[in-house]
Write an enzyme that holds these catalytic residues in place. Structure first.
Site, PDB file in Angstrom:
ATOM      1  N   ASP A  30     115.367  24.654   8.479  1.00  0.00           N
ATOM      2  CA  ASP A  30     115.721  23.497   7.652  1.00  0.00           C
ATOM      3  C   ASP A  30     115.233  22.239   8.353  1.00  0.00           C
ATOM      4  O   ASP A  30     115.210  22.178   9.582  1.00  0.00           O
ATOM      5  CB  ASP A  30     117.245  23.432   7.473  1.00  0.00           C
ATOM      6  N   GLU A 153     128.624  31.120  -6.349  1.00  0.00           N
ATOM      7  CA  GLU A 153     129.377  30.529  -5.242  1.00  0.00           C
ATOM      8  C   GLU A 153     130.797  31.095  -5.296  1.00  0.00           C
ATOM      9  O   GLU A 153     131.329  31.359  -6.369  1.00  0.00           O
ATOM     10  CB  GLU A 153     129.420  29.008  -5.382  1.00  0.00           C
ATOM     11  N   GLY A 255     130.524  23.422 -14.847  1.00  0.00           N
ATOM     12  CA  GLY A 255     130.064  22.473 -13.832  1.00  0.00           C
ATOM     13  C   GLY A 255     129.262  23.205 -12.776  1.00  0.00           C
ATOM     14  O   GLY A 255     128.733  24.291 -13.028  1.00  0.00           O
ATOM     15  N   CYS A 258     124.345  24.604 -10.814  1.00  0.00           N
ATOM     16  CA  CYS A 258     123.330  25.418 -11.506  1.00  0.00           C
ATOM     17  C   CYS A 258     123.295  25.229 -13.017  1.00  0.00           C
ATOM     18  O   CYS A 258     122.266  24.819 -13.559  1.00  0.00           O
ATOM     19  CB  CYS A 258     123.556  26.885 -11.176  1.00  0.00           C
ATOM     20  N   ARG A 325     129.907  19.449  -6.666  1.00  0.00           N
ATOM     21  CA  ARG A 325     128.780  18.990  -7.479  1.00  0.00           C
ATOM     22  C   ARG A 325     129.049  19.274  -8.957  1.00  0.00           C
ATOM     23  O   ARG A 325     129.408  20.388  -9.311  1.00  0.00           O
ATOM     24  CB  ARG A 325     127.476  19.678  -7.031  1.00  0.00           C
TER      25      ARG A 325
HETATM   26  C1  UGA Z   1     126.182  30.524 -11.740  1.00  0.00           C
HETATM   27  C2  UGA Z   1     125.906  31.934 -12.278  1.00  0.00           C
HETATM   28  O1  UGA Z   1     127.159  32.565 -12.642  1.00  0.00           O
HETATM   29  C3  UGA Z   1     125.190  32.802 -11.241  1.00  0.00           C
HETATM   30  O2  UGA Z   1     124.865  34.058 -11.822  1.00  0.00           O
HETATM   31  C4  UGA Z   1     123.889  32.065 -10.817  1.00  0.00           C
HETATM   32  O3  UGA Z   1     123.198  32.804  -9.812  1.00  0.00           O
HETATM   33  C5  UGA Z   1     124.251  30.706 -10.258  1.00  0.00           C
HETATM   34  O4  UGA Z   1     124.934  29.945 -11.287  1.00  0.00           O
HETATM   35  C6  UGA Z   1     122.976  30.024  -9.846  1.00  0.00           C
HETATM   36  O5  UGA Z   1     122.129  29.757 -10.702  1.00  0.00           O
HETATM   37  O6  UGA Z   1     122.754  29.874  -8.638  1.00  0.00           O
HETATM   38  P1  UGA Z   1     128.092  29.465 -10.186  1.00  0.00           P
HETATM   39  O7  UGA Z   1     127.532  28.133 -10.583  1.00  0.00           O
HETATM   40  O8  UGA Z   1     128.414  29.746  -8.761  1.00  0.00           O
HETATM   41  O9  UGA Z   1     127.081  30.642 -10.646  1.00  0.00           O
HETATM   42  O10 UGA Z   1     129.468  29.605 -10.965  1.00  0.00           O
HETATM   43  P2  UGA Z   1     130.131  30.371 -12.181  1.00  0.00           P
HETATM   44  O11 UGA Z   1     131.243  31.172 -11.649  1.00  0.00           O
HETATM   45  O12 UGA Z   1     129.178  31.068 -13.064  1.00  0.00           O
HETATM   46  O13 UGA Z   1     130.779  29.121 -12.950  1.00  0.00           O
HETATM   47  C7  UGA Z   1     129.974  28.067 -13.493  1.00  0.00           C
HETATM   48  C8  UGA Z   1     130.854  27.096 -14.273  1.00  0.00           C
HETATM   49  O14 UGA Z   1     131.326  27.663 -15.483  1.00  0.00           O
HETATM   50  C9  UGA Z   1     132.103  26.647 -13.524  1.00  0.00           C
HETATM   51  O15 UGA Z   1     132.319  25.278 -13.772  1.00  0.00           O
HETATM   52  C10 UGA Z   1     133.216  27.484 -14.140  1.00  0.00           C
HETATM   53  O16 UGA Z   1     134.491  26.912 -14.040  1.00  0.00           O
HETATM   54  C11 UGA Z   1     132.746  27.545 -15.581  1.00  0.00           C
HETATM   55  N1  UGA Z   1     133.270  28.713 -16.305  1.00  0.00           N
HETATM   56  C12 UGA Z   1     132.915  29.959 -15.925  1.00  0.00           C
HETATM   57  C13 UGA Z   1     134.100  28.521 -17.401  1.00  0.00           C
HETATM   58  O17 UGA Z   1     134.440  27.373 -17.784  1.00  0.00           O
HETATM   59  N2  UGA Z   1     134.535  29.622 -18.093  1.00  0.00           N
HETATM   60  C14 UGA Z   1     134.187  30.880 -17.732  1.00  0.00           C
HETATM   61  O18 UGA Z   1     134.627  31.836 -18.422  1.00  0.00           O
HETATM   62  C15 UGA Z   1     133.366  31.050 -16.630  1.00  0.00           C
END
Ligand code: UGA
Length: 433
Positions: A30, A153, A255, A258, A325
């Protein structure tokens, strides 16, 4: 194998530590010196379950090290993973400056047999541009591939150790075979696709998941108008195997680092190719307007929040991370401040980002109890287990008409109402409440 991972964010550190745990010699690279110094001391720049111990174990046995020096980490590498950030630019297009800068920095030190793998989320089409850039900077053979990352995450280590699939975007069979051999230990299906398909697949996966969330949020809003209960609706549709029961819970919108940026990029790309009106544009707008719309609804139920003290429980964009974020909690606080409320906030891991840290009207405290003390309203924003399992009867102030907005629908409304709170959920104004 000798592996170099460029970028020590979530994806980079997890990728590096997991490959090191499989017995490879891994160097994390990095340009951020203070970050690298911390990592060399075994300190992570962020919280991620299980990662701390994995980094320490693999560093102790000599499989993992960190550096800022390209000239040290590149020449002997068999594989180089590029895991740097790809943020959104003002137009919504993804900003590829960090990927390009990493490629430019590594190119002069490349050897003939090294394979460079793009793990950062980049739009289809950028591969050709990266290949050209590399070729223009080195006289050595260039072998480039794309392996998108699907980790979440909060469960990043387990997701990386046990992936649902490994998608290898490679034009050459030789490159594919070597990458297949490197990934066979994960025991997951390995797909060979073109680089453009690998990258489009990554965007499609995230956009689909964001679509599910947006869809269920819209349905939840309709439930509030017609007396249906969103939990019962989810159960009703979930038995259909084509729909399924998971990844459906409504809230204040998606949020994190990603979904918002990937949906913006697809909206931007669609506009560029002539689809001015596109679903991704709409989805992005629904998601952005969601928080103020939900808070406006709260005000119609409980009255103005001006000069009221509101407890905001949870700052991280989701549980098991300290990442704020694009966190709904920050937008909630912005809205509350604009409405002249004061905020007490609590999160088990995340800290107030700098734009809020010194704000007079915001106070971060170290227990749920302190955050709720004297509050006129309580908002559960992040569904940390300790927040949703907290006994809110313990902090009920009987001298006040307190309300509790459960933005994740995790509480049992009758118990909350029996304790004397006005309960507000999302899409659940039906018979259960
Ligand atoms: C997301 C994807 O789930 C991963 O598969 C992907 O690899 C990652 O982005 C990426 O592109 O690196 P992440 O952002 O860690 O992963 O989180 P998620 O658990 O998917 O949640 C994303 C958002 O959706 C959060 O704000 C969460 O609270 C919201 N969410 C999730 C909901 O409001 N309802 C749900 O049923 C699920």
């Amino acid at each position: 194998m000798n592996i170099t991972v460029i970028g020590t964010g979530f994806v980079g550190v997890v990728t590096a530590a997991v490959f090191a745990s499989l017995g490879h010699q891994v160097v994390g690279l990095d340009i951020d010196e203070s970050r690298v110094t911390q990592l060399q001391l075994g300190k992570l720049p962020f919280f991620e379950p299980e990662l701390d111990s994995l980094v320490q174990q693999t560093a102790t046995i000599g499989n993992l090290s960190f550096t800022t020096a390209y000239e040290e980490a590149i020449p002997s590498a068999d594989f180089i993973f590029v895991c740097v950030g790809t943020p959104s630019s003002d137009t919504g297009a993804v900003d590829l400056r960090f990927v390009e800068s990493a490629l430019r920095s590594l190119a002069p030190h490349l050897s003939d047999d090294t394979i460079v793998i793009i793990k950062s989320t980049v739009p289809p089409g950028s591969f050709t541009r990266f290949e050209k850039l590399l070729k223009s900077q080195t006289s050595h053979a260039v072998a480039l591939a794309s392996i998108p990352e699907f980790l979440r995450e909060g469960s990043a280590v387990q997701d990386t150790l046990h992936p649902s699939r490994i998608v290898i975007g490679a034009d050459s069979v030789h490159v594919f075979e070597q990458l297949k051999a490197l990934h066979v230990a994960f025991g997951a299906p390995i797909l060979q696709v073109t680089p453009a398909s690998a990258q489009m697949g990554k965007y499609a996966a995230n956009a689909y998941l964001a679509t599910r969330i947006t869809f269920i949020n819209q349905i939840a809003d309709l439930c509030e108008k017609n007396g249906a209960d969103i939990a019962e609706v989810i159960e009703t549709i979930g038995y259909d195997e084509r729909i399924g029961k998971h990844y459906w819970y409504p809230g204040l919108g998606y949020g994190g680092s990603c979904f918002p940026k990937d949906v913006k990029e697809l909206a931007y790309f669609s506009r560029q190719v002539g689809h001015g009106d596109n679903w991704f544009n709409d989805m992005q707008q629904f998601n952005e307007q969601r928080i103020s719309a939900a808070l406006d609804r709260v005000v119609t139920k409980v009255g103005s929040v001006k000069n009221k003290q509101i407890a905001v429980l949870g700052l991280a964009f989701k549980p098991q991370t300290d990442d704020t974020r694009e966190s709904p909690a920050l937008k909630v606080m912005e809205w509350l401040l604009k409405s002249q409320a004061t905020v007490t906030t609590y999160d088990p891991r995340a800290v107030l980002p700098s734009q809020f840290a010194h704000h007079q009207a915001i106070n971060q405290v170290d227990t749920i109890r302190k955050a709720c003390q004297g509050a006129d309203g309580i908002m559960i924003v992040t569904e940390w287990p300790e927040i949703v399992n907290f006994d809110f009867t313990r902090v009920r102030d009987k001298t006040k008409m307190q309300w509790l907005f459960d933005t994740r629908n995790r509480l049992h409304p009758p118990s909350i109402q029996e304790a004397g709170y006005q309960y507000i959920g999302i899409g659940r104004v039906g018979k259960k409440v």
